[in-house]
Design an enzyme around this catalytic site. Structure first.
Site, PDB file in Angstrom:
ATOM      1  N   ARG A 130       0.842  -1.196   0.000  1.00 40.65           N
ATOM      2  CA  ARG A 130       0.000   0.000   0.000  1.00 40.65           C
ATOM      3  C   ARG A 130       0.878   1.246   0.000  1.00 40.65           C
ATOM      4  O   ARG A 130       1.889   1.298   0.696  1.00 40.65           O
ATOM      5  CB  ARG A 130      -0.880   0.012   1.261  1.00 40.65           C
ATOM      6  CG  ARG A 130      -2.157  -0.777   1.114  1.00 40.65           C
ATOM      7  CD  ARG A 130      -2.900  -0.975   2.406  1.00 40.65           C
ATOM      8  NE  ARG A 130      -3.109   0.226   3.214  1.00 40.65           N
ATOM      9  CZ  ARG A 130      -3.834   0.251   4.339  1.00 40.65           C
ATOM     10  NH1 ARG A 130      -4.418  -0.875   4.774  1.00 40.65           N
ATOM     11  NH2 ARG A 130      -3.975   1.350   5.038  1.00 40.65           N
ATOM     12  N   ARG A 148       0.742   8.445  10.148  1.00 38.45           N
ATOM     13  CA  ARG A 148      -0.513   7.765  10.538  1.00 38.45           C
ATOM     14  C   ARG A 148      -0.522   7.419  12.018  1.00 38.45           C
ATOM     15  O   ARG A 148      -1.558   7.474  12.675  1.00 38.45           O
ATOM     16  CB  ARG A 148      -0.718   6.502   9.678  1.00 38.45           C
ATOM     17  CG  ARG A 148      -1.111   6.850   8.238  1.00 38.45           C
ATOM     18  CD  ARG A 148      -0.878   5.694   7.300  1.00 38.45           C
ATOM     19  NE  ARG A 148      -1.701   4.561   7.602  1.00 38.45           N
ATOM     20  CZ  ARG A 148      -1.361   3.289   7.334  1.00 38.45           C
ATOM     21  NH1 ARG A 148      -0.216   3.035   6.723  1.00 38.45           N
ATOM     22  NH2 ARG A 148      -2.170   2.314   7.635  1.00 38.45           N
TER      23      ARG A 148
HETATM   24  P1  AMP Z   1      -7.009   1.701   7.179  1.00 36.77           P
HETATM   25  O1  AMP Z   1      -7.162   0.757   6.042  1.00 36.77           O
HETATM   26  O2  AMP Z   1      -8.016   1.485   8.266  1.00 36.77           O
HETATM   27  O3  AMP Z   1      -5.585   1.747   7.694  1.00 36.77           O
HETATM   28  O4  AMP Z   1      -7.331   3.151   6.598  1.00 36.77           O
HETATM   29  C1  AMP Z   1      -6.559   3.711   5.550  1.00 36.77           C
HETATM   30  C2  AMP Z   1      -6.855   5.200   5.432  1.00 36.77           C
HETATM   31  O5  AMP Z   1      -8.239   5.398   5.095  1.00 36.77           O
HETATM   32  C3  AMP Z   1      -6.625   6.035   6.690  1.00 36.77           C
HETATM   33  O6  AMP Z   1      -5.275   6.430   6.866  1.00 36.77           O
HETATM   34  C4  AMP Z   1      -7.566   7.226   6.434  1.00 36.77           C
HETATM   35  O7  AMP Z   1      -7.005   8.132   5.513  1.00 36.77           O
HETATM   36  C5  AMP Z   1      -8.756   6.551   5.757  1.00 36.77           C
HETATM   37  N1  AMP Z   1      -9.779   6.105   6.741  1.00 36.77           N
HETATM   38  C6  AMP Z   1     -10.160   4.834   6.998  1.00 36.77           C
HETATM   39  N2  AMP Z   1     -11.097   4.801   7.949  1.00 36.77           N
HETATM   40  C7  AMP Z   1     -11.309   6.091   8.311  1.00 36.77           C
HETATM   41  C8  AMP Z   1     -12.147   6.724   9.276  1.00 36.77           C
HETATM   42  N3  AMP Z   1     -12.972   6.023  10.067  1.00 36.77           N
HETATM   43  N4  AMP Z   1     -12.093   8.079   9.372  1.00 36.77           N
HETATM   44  C9  AMP Z   1     -11.292   8.815   8.579  1.00 36.77           C
HETATM   45  N5  AMP Z   1     -10.458   8.283   7.675  1.00 36.77           N
HETATM   46  C10 AMP Z   1     -10.464   6.931   7.530  1.00 36.77           C
END
Ligand code: AMP
Ligand code: ADP
Length: 218
Positions: free
Chosen positions: A160, A171
């Site tokens: 990713r 992050r």
């Molecule tokens: P993840 O796959 O959960 O690591 O999410 C990847 C990215 O998607 C994050 O770094 C955010 O940019 C966005 N994202 C995912 N879930 C959320 C959420 N609940 N609120 C805001 N951004 C989100």
């Protein structure tokens, strides 16, 4: 049943979710997966979300809340749902409470995966994902049988963009500032189940399985 998986990026939420949905037949709601799909398909949502995601920031609350609101009303969620990566801010947590009130359900537990920071960096920078089915691997901790090929569907594995070291660090900061406060929010509601996420994948699964089985038997 409604379960939330809470924890920093790289804690193992997606990995555990993959197993939990098989074991308990929950509907799986990963806001990260839904957003990545939207970005790939260049939808309006995807175009709005991409810059935030690329830079490791959170996507605005209203966009994410709308995604979950719609998804929770789909029929498969009636058998129970597993939320991964949502809520990530107070505003999202409050919006979720409102949604649940409207559909007449409640949170059964919030599973918090606690993992040391140095381990999180190793996990995220070594993560590989299947471009076809989305299955999750790690080059060292959970490698596929054949390098860069998915065991499940034969798809190519990729890294990713937001798993590059600098974005990973951003992050983790965003998590500390915006998401970590939710731990106390749910602890005060007596909803938190704390899991030692430093253990191996099987061990972590057993800990979560025990928590959910206990709730089912109540
Ligand atoms: P993840 O796959 O959960 O690591 O999410 C990847 C990215 O998607 C994050 O770094 C955010 O940019 C966005 N994202 C995912 N879930 C959320 C959420 N609940 N609120 C805001 N951004 C989100
Ligand atoms: P999250 O969804 O919380 O961001 P993932 O489930 O994608 O995290 O896991 C991040 C990386 O760490 C993946 O490469 C995964 O294979 C690996 N991983 C997950 N759980 C463990 C664990 N208990 N021990 C070692 N590696 C793990």
């Amino acid at each position: 049943m409604l379960i939330i998986l809470l924890g920093p990026p790289g804690a193992g939420k997606g990995t555990q979710a993959e197993r939990l949905v098989k074991e308990f037949a929950f509907a799986y709601i990963s806001t990260g997966d839904i957003l990545r799909k939207a970005v790939k398909e260049k939808t309006i949502l995807g175009r709005k979300a991409q810059d935030y995601m690329d830079s490791g920031q959170l996507v605005p609350d209203d966009l994410v809340v709308d995604i979950v609101k719609e998804r929770l009303q789909e029929p498969d969620c009636q058998k129970g749902a597993l939320l991964d990566g949502f809520p990530r801010t107070f505003a999202q947590a409050v919006a979720l409470d409102k949604m649940l009130l409207m559909i007449g359900t409640k949170i059964d537990t919030v599973v918090l995966l606690e993992v040391d920071e140095s381990e999180l960096i190793d996990r995220l920078t070594g993560r590989r994902v299947c471009s076809n089915c989305g299955a999750n691997y790690h080059m060292k901790f959970n490698p596929p049988k054949v390098r860069n090929v998915c065991d499940k569907c034969g798809g190519d594995l990729f890294q990713r963009d937001d798993d590059a070291l600098e974005t990973v660090k951003e992050r983790l900061e965003v998590y500390k500032k915006q998401t970590e406060p939710l731990i106390d929010f749910y602890r005060e509601k007596d909803l938190l189940s704390v899991i030692d996420g430093n253990k191996d994948i099987e061990d972590v699964f057993k800990q979560i399985d025990a928590v959910i089985t206990d709730i089912e038997e109540r």
